[in-house]
Design a protein around this motif. Sequence first.
Motif, short mmCIF file in Angstrom:
data_model
loop_
_atom_site.label_atom_id
_atom_site.label_comp_id
_atom_site.label_asym_id
_atom_site.label_seq_id
_atom_site.Cartn_x
_atom_site.Cartn_y
_atom_site.Cartn_z
N LYS A 21 88.64 78.34 109.62
CA LYS A 21 88.90 79.22 108.47
C LYS A 21 89.12 78.43 107.18
O LYS A 21 88.59 78.80 106.14
N PRO A 45 100.69 82.31 106.24
CA PRO A 45 101.82 82.70 105.42
C PRO A 45 101.94 81.78 104.21
O PRO A 45 101.62 80.60 104.30
N PHE A 75 106.74 87.64 108.36
CA PHE A 75 105.38 87.54 107.83
C PHE A 75 105.15 88.62 106.77
O PHE A 75 104.50 88.40 105.76
N ARG A 79 104.27 88.40 102.91
CA ARG A 79 103.07 89.11 102.42
C ARG A 79 103.39 89.96 101.19
O ARG A 79 102.60 90.01 100.24
N ASP A 100 93.04 82.90 103.26
CA ASP A 100 92.99 82.32 104.61
C ASP A 100 94.12 82.99 105.39
O ASP A 100 95.27 82.61 105.24
N PHE A 102 95.56 87.14 106.56
CA PHE A 102 96.29 88.23 105.88
C PHE A 102 96.82 89.15 106.99
O PHE A 102 97.15 88.68 108.09
N GLN A 110 101.45 88.95 116.37
CA GLN A 110 102.70 89.60 116.77
C GLN A 110 102.42 90.89 117.55
O GLN A 110 103.22 91.31 118.38
N ARG A 154 92.13 67.74 115.54
CA ARG A 154 92.60 67.65 114.16
C ARG A 154 94.02 67.13 114.10
O ARG A 154 94.41 66.41 113.19
P1 TYD Z 1 98.70 77.54 109.73
O1 TYD Z 1 99.11 76.11 109.77
O2 TYD Z 1 98.37 78.12 108.39
O3 TYD Z 1 97.56 77.76 110.79
P2 TYD Z 1 96.03 78.17 110.69
O4 TYD Z 1 95.34 76.97 110.15
O5 TYD Z 1 95.68 78.49 112.10
O6 TYD Z 1 95.94 79.37 109.79
O7 TYD Z 1 99.86 78.35 110.44
C1 TYD Z 1 99.94 79.69 110.40
C2 TYD Z 1 100.32 80.20 111.76
O8 TYD Z 1 100.99 81.46 111.61
C3 TYD Z 1 99.10 80.45 112.62
O9 TYD Z 1 99.29 79.93 113.90
C4 TYD Z 1 99.02 81.95 112.71
C5 TYD Z 1 100.41 82.41 112.48
N1 TYD Z 1 100.51 83.75 111.85
C6 TYD Z 1 101.10 84.79 112.55
O10 TYD Z 1 101.53 84.61 113.70
N2 TYD Z 1 101.21 86.03 111.96
C7 TYD Z 1 100.78 86.27 110.69
O11 TYD Z 1 100.89 87.41 110.17
C8 TYD Z 1 100.18 85.18 109.96
C9 TYD Z 1 99.68 85.39 108.55
C10 TYD Z 1 100.06 83.94 110.58
#
Ligand code: TYD
Length: 222
Positions: A21, A45, A75, A79, A100, A102, A110, A154
Amino acid sequence: MSTLPRRAPFITFEGGEGAGKTTQTRLLANRLTAAGIACLLTREPGGAPFAEEIRALLLRTDLPPRSAMAEALLFLAARADHVAETIMPALDAGKWVISDRFADSTFAYQGAAGGVPPAMLTELHRLVLGDFRPDLTLILDLPPEIGLARAGARLQGVHTTDGFESRALAYHEALRQGFRAIAANDPERCVLIDASGSTDDVAAQIWAVIETRYRVRWADGP
Ligand code: TYD
């Protein structure tokens, strides 16, 4: 039929770990900029100063266990801040907004994988954000074994992984099915993208969707 003022599109990217993403949102933002379109790239987030503080809390690995509902509320708090402070002002200024992750991430992580009933999440979303939703959601889909292997590569050498990435394979499979169900239930908004190919291949699929929907042409494009 009333004609609503047309505002710039709000586009979100969704998917499990290692789906690419972050790379793809950047490529799209670059391509739009090259086509002369003003756009803002953001993420969840986070994406606004206070929301980034909530992100830091959510991604800490040294905290006591919490319920999926507690996570969902955090979250959602992030948001609410992100929409008010970053997304709406940019859309109002005529910029395209690309995020990236939402709201669908909350339904997948969840909800589908974490066990919070989707009806509750729908209600919470409605209370906090009304009917605000993305115009287009690109769901990057791939088998979790591939995604986790990519994410693992990564993270090698970093000696840490956030609590979300280190969960069991079954969890990530539930997550994938959650995202696929979201795409199936809302086919006008969501497009499922096969993310198992190369970066270029995935970018080409995404660009084809953008060109078709928004009639954008990339000056130097194929
Ligand atoms: P991040 O390091 O941004 O991971 P990624 O590169 O996969 O986006 O971490 C965000 C983490 O938060 C990711 O594992 C997904 C999780 N998340 C939720 O569980 N619920 C949510 O509503 C959002 C927006 C993210």
